[in-house]
Write a protein that holds these residues in place. Structure first.
Motif, short mmCIF file in Angstrom:
data_model
loop_
_atom_site.label_atom_id
_atom_site.label_comp_id
_atom_site.label_asym_id
_atom_site.label_seq_id
_atom_site.Cartn_x
_atom_site.Cartn_y
_atom_site.Cartn_z
N ASP A 28 0.81 -1.21 0.13
CA ASP A 28 -0.02 0.08 0.03
C ASP A 28 0.77 1.14 -0.16
N GLN A 29 2.06 1.30 -0.94
CA GLN A 29 2.81 2.34 -0.83
C GLN A 29 3.33 2.93 0.58
N GLY A 30 3.73 2.07 1.38
CA GLY A 30 4.56 2.35 2.48
C GLY A 30 3.54 2.82 3.69
N ALA A 31 2.30 2.59 3.32
CA ALA A 31 1.32 2.78 4.59
C ALA A 31 1.61 1.90 5.56
N THR A 32 1.81 0.72 5.36
CA THR A 32 2.07 -0.38 5.97
C THR A 32 3.11 -1.30 5.62
N TRP A 33 4.01 -2.17 6.44
CA TRP A 33 5.04 -2.91 6.09
C TRP A 33 4.84 -4.18 6.74
N ALA A 34 5.28 -5.20 5.97
CA ALA A 34 5.33 -6.57 6.57
C ALA A 34 6.64 -6.95 6.38
N ASP A 35 7.18 -8.21 7.41
CA ASP A 35 8.38 -8.76 7.20
C ASP A 35 8.30 -9.87 6.24
N ILE A 36 9.07 -10.02 5.37
CA ILE A 36 8.97 -11.38 4.63
C ILE A 36 10.26 -11.99 4.82
N THR A 37 10.38 -13.14 4.35
CA THR A 37 11.65 -13.96 4.28
C THR A 37 12.73 -13.48 3.56
N ALA A 38 13.89 -13.19 4.02
CA ALA A 38 15.15 -12.82 3.13
C ALA A 38 15.78 -13.74 2.62
N PRO A 39 16.54 -13.68 1.38
CA PRO A 39 17.47 -14.73 0.88
C PRO A 39 18.52 -15.17 1.90
N HIS B 179 8.33 -14.08 -0.68
CA HIS B 179 8.04 -14.80 0.69
C HIS B 179 8.85 -15.94 0.64
N SER B 180 9.54 -16.57 -0.29
CA SER B 180 10.46 -17.51 -0.19
C SER B 180 11.31 -17.43 -1.28
N TRP B 181 12.84 -17.91 -1.04
CA TRP B 181 13.77 -17.65 -2.02
C TRP B 181 14.51 -18.82 -2.18
N ALA B 182 15.18 -19.16 -3.15
CA ALA B 182 15.86 -20.10 -3.48
C ALA B 182 17.41 -19.78 -4.24
N LEU B 183 18.12 -20.44 -3.70
CA LEU B 183 19.61 -20.03 -4.40
C LEU B 183 19.77 -20.70 -5.60
N ASN B 184 20.04 -19.95 -6.63
CA ASN B 184 20.86 -20.36 -7.77
C ASN B 184 22.03 -21.28 -7.73
N THR B 185 21.65 -22.55 -7.72
CA THR B 185 23.05 -23.35 -7.15
C THR B 185 24.06 -23.51 -8.63
N ALA B 186 23.34 -23.60 -9.65
CA ALA B 186 24.18 -23.60 -10.93
C ALA B 186 25.48 -22.66 -11.13
N LEU B 187 25.07 -21.49 -10.55
CA LEU B 187 26.11 -20.15 -10.55
C LEU B 187 26.91 -20.46 -9.22
N TRP B 188 26.29 -20.51 -8.02
CA TRP B 188 26.88 -20.86 -6.88
C TRP B 188 27.97 -21.80 -7.05
N GLU B 189 27.74 -22.83 -7.56
CA GLU B 189 28.64 -24.23 -7.66
C GLU B 189 29.49 -24.28 -8.88
N HIS B 190 29.46 -23.37 -9.65
CA HIS B 190 30.31 -23.18 -10.71
C HIS B 190 31.73 -23.17 -10.59
#
Length: 366
Positions: free
Chosen positions: A65-76, A130-141
């Motif tokens: 709502d353009q900063g009227a309220t904020w919610a914590d969501i999952t971080a990477p 709300h959820s995050w996944a690591l790109n393992t192909a690049l991380w494990e390159h």
């Protein structure tokens, strides 16, 4: 027409609104907390703020709502480091210290977000953060161990670009790890920094693509094969989708800098902010200017009207030069709390404030 700018700073997120030479701070969120990145998603209007909370970790907050309220969501977050195998001895910490890039996915992928982090991991969300996944192909390159930090202890991913023609084509830039691209949504990656030269390395390894330090990479929306990079050692442009890079003869007073912005509809136009290298890192001769090219880097115009012209020790960071959707309004900020806006494509500037906290990133609200 009134415009809205989000300002991520060391002491919170500021909302600035205005037009022309009339601008004002209208809200201050997360007062006292370091905000490292901000995104106003043009697809749904949602706002995101990434916070760097030290030993409390990285936090991600979202407003619908353009900063009227904020919610914590999952971080990477990285998965646990393997206890066996080649990655067990990886010297890079598997902890997200900084969210350095937040990029919306394609218009055909509502809810998809990409996050570039430090250490240089790439994360994807398909549910609005709300959820995050690591790109393992690049991380494990196998080439990742060759990356290293520029001005930081570890390499970081600060630029993530989604090709508007193809949601599976993602380009990222890493300091110091060059430019990487995937054409299959992240399953396979190719190193594409050919033509870049790292003057800080010995001559026999200066052209090693895997150790280049692109400070910032941007892409022309209308012609996505045109990309611009402000490199640690100069300015580069690609016209073939980043497969090859040509170094541009940079204008005075310096080829060093961090920030670059480009016109989303004009592949010939881009802006750069020069700085004094390398340990100084402030405006050359204490005089702030912005350079613009309108012909693909063949020539440049230098503008300083309205900017401090003496004893100005500002540094404009990677995400602190941003073009508004109207393609004429530019915002620029500094590590010493300066904020300026130009209504005429960078030719004249208006000082909004000299007293904000150090600013890490800017984001226009579409």
């Amino acid at each position: 027409m009134m415009q809205t700018l989000l300002v991520a700073s060391r002491k919170g997120l500021f909302v600035v609104r205005g037009q022309g030479t009339q601008w004002a701070v209208v809200a201050h969120h997360f007062a006292g907390d370091p905000v490292t990145q901000v995104l106003a998603d043009p697809r749904d209007g949602h706002w995101y703020a990434a916070l760097r909370m030290g030993h409390f970790g990285v936090k991600l907050r979202k407003s619908t709502d353009q900063g009227a309220t904020w919610a914590d969501i999952t971080a990477p977050a990285f998965p646990p480091k393997p206890k066996e195998g080649p990655l067990a001895t990886d010297p890079t910490p598997w902890n997200v210290d900084l969210v350095w890039a937040l990029t919306p996915g394609s218009a055909t992928q509502p809810g998809t977000l990409w996050a570039g982090c430090m250490p240089a991991g790439l994360f994807k969300s398909e549910d609005g953060g709300h959820s995050w996944a690591l790109n393992t192909a690049l991380w494990e390159h196998p080439l990742r161990p060759g990356w290293f930090g520029g001005g930081n202890d570890y390499p970081g991913m600060h630029s993530v670009l989604v090709d508007p023609r193809n949601a599976q084509h993602i380009s990222v830039a890493i300091s110091c790890g060059g430019v990487w691209q995937t054409h299959d949504g992240g399953d396979h990656w190719a190193l594409t920094a050919a033509g870049m030269t790292a003057d800080y390395l010995p001559a026999d390894s200066a052209e090693d693509q895997n150790t280049q330090d692109p400070h910032r990479m941007v892409q022309c929306t209308a012609q996505p094969d045109v990309l611009w990079v402000q490199h640690h050692c100069g300015i580069y442009r690609s016209t073939d989708g980043g497969q090859h890079w040509a170094r541009i003869a940079a204008p005075a007073p310096s080829e060093f800098g961090f920030a670059v912005a480009c016109d989303p509809h004009d592949p010939q136009r881009a802006w750069f902010v020069p700085a004094k290298a390398d340990t100084h890192r402030y405006a050359v001769d204490g005089k702030m200017v912005v350079n613009r090219t309108d012909d693909g880097g063949k020539t440049f115009k230098t503008f300083g009207a309205g900017l401090p012209q003496s004893h100005a020790y500002h540094l404009v960071y990677r995400h602190s030069l941003e073009l508004a959707p109207d393609r004429n309004t530019l915002a620029m900020s500094s590590t010493t709390g300066g904020l300026w806006v130009s209504a005429d494509a960078g030719e004249h500037w208006h000082g909004v404030s000299q007293d904000l906290p150090p600013i890490a990133a800017l984001g226009w609200v579409a």
